[in-house]
Design an enzyme around this catalytic site. Structure first.
Site, short mmCIF file in Angstrom:
data_model
loop_
_atom_site.label_atom_id
_atom_site.label_comp_id
_atom_site.label_asym_id
_atom_site.label_seq_id
_atom_site.Cartn_x
_atom_site.Cartn_y
_atom_site.Cartn_z
N TRP A 153 2.71 -4.59 -14.70
CA TRP A 153 1.92 -5.13 -13.59
C TRP A 153 0.66 -5.79 -14.13
CZ3 TRP A 153 4.29 -0.25 -13.26
CH2 TRP A 153 5.33 -0.17 -12.33
N HIS A 167 0.99 -3.70 -6.36
CA HIS A 167 2.17 -3.35 -5.56
C HIS A 167 1.69 -2.55 -4.34
CE1 HIS A 167 2.76 0.33 -8.52
NE2 HIS A 167 1.51 0.18 -8.14
N ARG A 193 -0.52 -10.46 -8.65
CA ARG A 193 -0.21 -10.26 -10.07
C ARG A 193 -0.79 -11.43 -10.87
NH1 ARG A 193 5.27 -7.15 -10.20
NH2 ARG A 193 4.76 -5.72 -8.52
N GLN A 207 5.10 -7.44 -0.38
CA GLN A 207 6.08 -6.36 -0.58
C GLN A 207 6.18 -5.52 0.68
OE1 GLN A 207 4.98 -4.02 -4.04
NE2 GLN A 207 6.10 -5.38 -5.41
N VAL A 250 9.14 7.28 -10.33
CA VAL A 250 10.42 7.77 -9.79
C VAL A 250 11.30 8.29 -10.92
CG1 VAL A 250 10.57 6.43 -7.66
CG2 VAL A 250 11.29 5.39 -9.82
N ALA A 306 11.60 6.52 -2.66
CA ALA A 306 10.67 5.42 -2.36
C ALA A 306 11.31 4.12 -2.83
CB ALA A 306 9.34 5.64 -3.08
#
Ligand code: YSA
Length: 351
Positions: A153, A167, A193, A207, A250, A306
């Site tokens: 990122w 994000h 970004r 997003q 995650v 998620a």
């Protein structure tokens, strides 16, 4: 008064071409200092017989002039009315004026569609903040400052140490700090970004984050949800693919793509977003922060999934738009083709 002189005055009255002109003529002859009045004043000098005859003569003149003024006034008033009606006439055969009507930007519509679909699955829409801090954008998402994943990122940093969110995931942390499980939310919004733009990358894009936390939530719940939304967006026979991918927040993590075919016969897998099962480290970070705020730790032992979708990529896929840069060049010839009805959904107020 002689007949001729009287006729001249009558001609003058008839010749007046406007109400103002008529008033001037009237004042000249019938006003306080007018001819008729001054003749009446002169009568004092006459003998009673002469006065009688002269009086009758002046009264007849006065009546005749007043009548003529009144008649002329009516004519001029009528003419003025007709002129006004004529000038105000509406020509119903003229072409109508063109007033351009605005509409929703295509990205607002995609996000509104997504809000509707997730809303029907029981998700609540919440909005985060575009200016974020290290803690919520990275650290609490299991991306400490030394973690190489930060390179994923490219960040716009502000001089005060804050940043433009890269994000919508920081809202996962913010929401869990304030709420306990079970929960299901979506977070639409702008992200930034610091990267070069090309046909599929912008430095500002949108997003839609999703977070579901509860008990015994499984990867199959995540896959079913994503597949359901993809079919809602692109039609019931849409093919969805999940591929293992790495996101520090995650485990396991995946990217998901849909099979894209366009009328020119091109087809490929197009990546829509990332997803996964919420990492235990994220729940631990949230509990630590909750504890520091004097709140009970409630996320240990919870499970959840998620995901984060790119709205521009969805629009490109859905409408066959070849270049992401079209969205923000504000060329009305492009945007006008995707104009939608105005809807009053909560996310629209924030976009
Ligand atoms: C992953 C796992 C989760 O549990 C929750 C969220 C995520 C997504 C993660 N936060 C993220 O930002 N992943 S990403 O960098 O791959 O971006 C997600 C999607 O945004 C991409 O799949 C793509 O559709 C879109 N995207 C990324 N960079 C973009 C872009 N769209 C336009 N321009 C760019 N520069």
């Amino acid at each position: 008064m002689q007949h001729e002189a009287q006729n001249e005055i009558l001609d003058e009255i008839l010749a007046s071409s406007s109400l103002e002109e008529l008033q001037t003529v009237k004042t000249k002859y019938l006003g306080k200092n007018g001819l008729v009045t001054s003749q009446l004043k002169e009568m004092g000098k006459l003998s009673p017989e002469e006065r009688k005859a002269k009086g009758a003569e002046i009264n007849a003149l006065k009546t005749s002039l007043e009548g003529a003024v009144e008649a002329r006034k009516e004519v001029l008033e009528q003419a003025a009315l007709e002129a006004k009606l004529h000038s105000e006439a509406i020509d119903v055969t003229l072409p109508a004026l063109h007033f351009p009507v605005g509409g929703l930007h295509i990205i607002s519509r995609i996000l509104a569609d997504l809000e509707g679909m997730f809303g029907r699955l029981g998700y609540r829409t919440v909005l985060g903040q575009e200016v974020e801090d290290d803690l919520h954008n990275f650290d609490a998402l299991n991306i400490p400052w030394f973690h190489p994943a930060r390179d994923l990122w490219d960040t716009f940093w502000m001089t005060d140490g804050r940043l433009l969110r890269t994000h919508t995931s920081p809202m996962q942390i913010r929401y869990m700090l304030e709420h306990t499980a079970p929960l299901r939310i979506t977070v639409p919004g702008k992200v930034y970004r610091y990267e070069a733009t090309d046909a599929t990358h912008e430095s500002m894009f949108h997003q839609l984050e999703g977070l579901l936390v509860g008990d015994n939530i499984r990867m199959s719940d995540l896959k079913g949800t994503i597949a359901e939304i993809a079919r809602g967006l692109f039609g019931p026979s849409t093919k969805v693919r999940f591929q293992p991918s790495y996101y520090p927040f995650v485990e396991p993590g995946a990217d998901f793509s849909v099979w894209w075919e366009n009328p020119r016969g091109e087809s490929k897998w197009l990546e829509l977003g990332g997803c996964g099962m919420v990492h235990p480290s994220v729940f631990r970070a949230v509990d630590d922060l909750r504890e520091a705020l004097g709140k009970p730790r409630t996320y240990e032992g919870k499970t959840g999934f998620a995901f984060g979708l790119g709205a521009e990529r969805i629009a490109m896929l859905k409408y066959g738009i070849p270049d992401i840069r079209y969205f923000y060049q504000n060329d009305l010839k492009v945007l006008g083709q995707f104009r939608g009805e105005l809807e009053t959904l909560s996310i629209l107020e924030a976009l």
